[in-house]
Design an enzyme around this catalytic site. Structure first.
Site, PDB file in Angstrom:
ATOM      1  N   CYS A  41       0.919  -1.342  -0.025  1.00 36.38           N
ATOM      2  CA  CYS A  41      -0.189  -0.037   0.049  1.00 36.38           C
ATOM      3  C   CYS A  41       0.734   1.328  -0.049  1.00 36.38           C
ATOM      4  CB  CYS A  41      -0.727   0.077   1.527  1.00 36.38           C
ATOM      5  SG  CYS A  41      -1.748  -1.440   1.648  1.00 36.38           S
TER       6      CYS A  41
HETATM    7  N1  GLN Z   1      -1.122  -6.643   4.553  1.00 35.85           N
HETATM    8  C1  GLN Z   1      -2.038  -5.411   4.417  1.00 35.85           C
HETATM    9  C2  GLN Z   1      -3.337  -5.838   3.612  1.00 35.85           C
HETATM   10  O1  GLN Z   1      -3.232  -6.903   3.069  1.00 35.85           O
HETATM   11  C3  GLN Z   1      -1.443  -4.153   4.120  1.00 35.85           C
HETATM   12  C4  GLN Z   1      -1.230  -4.302   2.772  1.00 35.85           C
HETATM   13  C5  GLN Z   1      -0.049  -3.242   2.065  1.00 35.85           C
HETATM   14  O2  GLN Z   1       0.582  -2.758   2.705  1.00 35.85           O
HETATM   15  N2  GLN Z   1      -0.283  -3.359   0.744  1.00 35.85           N
HETATM   16  O3  GLN Z   1      -4.020  -4.883   3.572  1.00 35.85           O
END
Ligand code: GLN
Length: 254
Positions: A2
């Site tokens: 993210c």
């Molecule tokens: N692991 C978290 C999720 O699945 C954060 C993912 C991320 O940082 N892309 O939402």
């Protein structure tokens, strides 16, 4: 994974912070520039912000990509705030795809986001999860890994821990149990706290406000990068970046 961002400063529209900059979070949903893990952030998004006349933040979260929600663009154009936290999500494989997993997570005035992933999930964090009272485990907002990490942080905040120490302690405990990336972002409307652990973290303090973000949203030279394994504390007076610090709990004499 993210991309996330927090803003603290003069009253500004959500759109001016999240959508309008050249490489805004909105654009980072399909064209992040520094993302090392994953390519697009199309598995939902969320924005939490504080209104001047209300104690609790409002949240707007969706399971669709930010670019697919034209209603959000309208709301963002006319909503003003002095502090917000926003995230666009690239779901870690195996995690739920629904809106409950979209940051920010919240409790009272707190807003929280996690950029990262946990290897060996969920077994790898089972022992850490077991340190939580059952009520807190059951009250998690979502089954996503980030919601467990938030429950661990919140338990410490509710005990009165300093936020920088609470975040640091959870990063250190979780990374000791499971290799992973633990970039956290936290605000209470007056300050921003963030950790860099495994992914990029930048900040910019300008005359109108301070931005803490996974990556710069424009080409201005004021952006600074926080080193890995650091905790950042931003207030209206300035930004401090320090090494992650374990909680300084008083220990009983032997
Ligand atoms: N692991 C978290 C999720 O699945 C954060 C993912 C991320 O940082 N892309 O939402």
């Amino acid at each position: 994974m993210c991309r996330h961002l927090a803003y603290l400063g003069e009253r500004a529209t959500l759109a001016s912070v999240v959508m309008e900059p050249e490489h805004s979070l909105f654009r980072q949903a399909w064209a992040p520039r520094l993302q090392r893990y994953g390519t697009v952030n199309a598995d939902g998004f969320g924005v939490g912000w504080y209104a001047d006349d209300d104690d609790l933040p409002a949240r707007y979260r969706r399971a669709v990509p930010m670019w697919a929600d034209s209603s959000f663009a309208d709301v963002a154009r006319v909503t003003r705030t002095r502090c917000l936290l926003a995230a666009v999500r690239s779901a870690t494989p195996g995690m739920t795809a629904d809106e409950s997993a979209a940051a920010p997570f919240s409790s009272g005035r707190w807003l929280f986001s996690h950029n990262g992933a946990v290897s060996g999930w969920p077994e790898s964090l089972a022992r850490l999860a077991a340190t939580l009272p059952p009520g807190r485990l059951l009250a998690r907002e979502s089954t996503v890994d980030s919601a467990l990490l938030w429950a661990l942080v919140l338990a410490r905040l509710d005990e009165g821990d300093d936020p920088a120490e609470a975040l640091s302690a959870v990063v250190l405990n979780a990374s000791a149990a499971a290799t992973g990336r633990y970039n956290f972002l936290l605000t209470n409307g007056d300050r921003i706290w963030a950790t860099a652990y495994g992914d990029t973290l930048f900040w910019r303090a300008g005359e109108h406000g301070t931005v803490v973000a996974s990556e710069p949203y424009d080409e201005r030279p004021e952006w600074r990068e926080a080193p890995d394994r650091s905790v950042l504390i931003a207030s209206r007076d300035g930004v401090d970046v320090e090494p992650l610090r374990p909680a300084r709990k008083e220990t009983a004499a032997p």
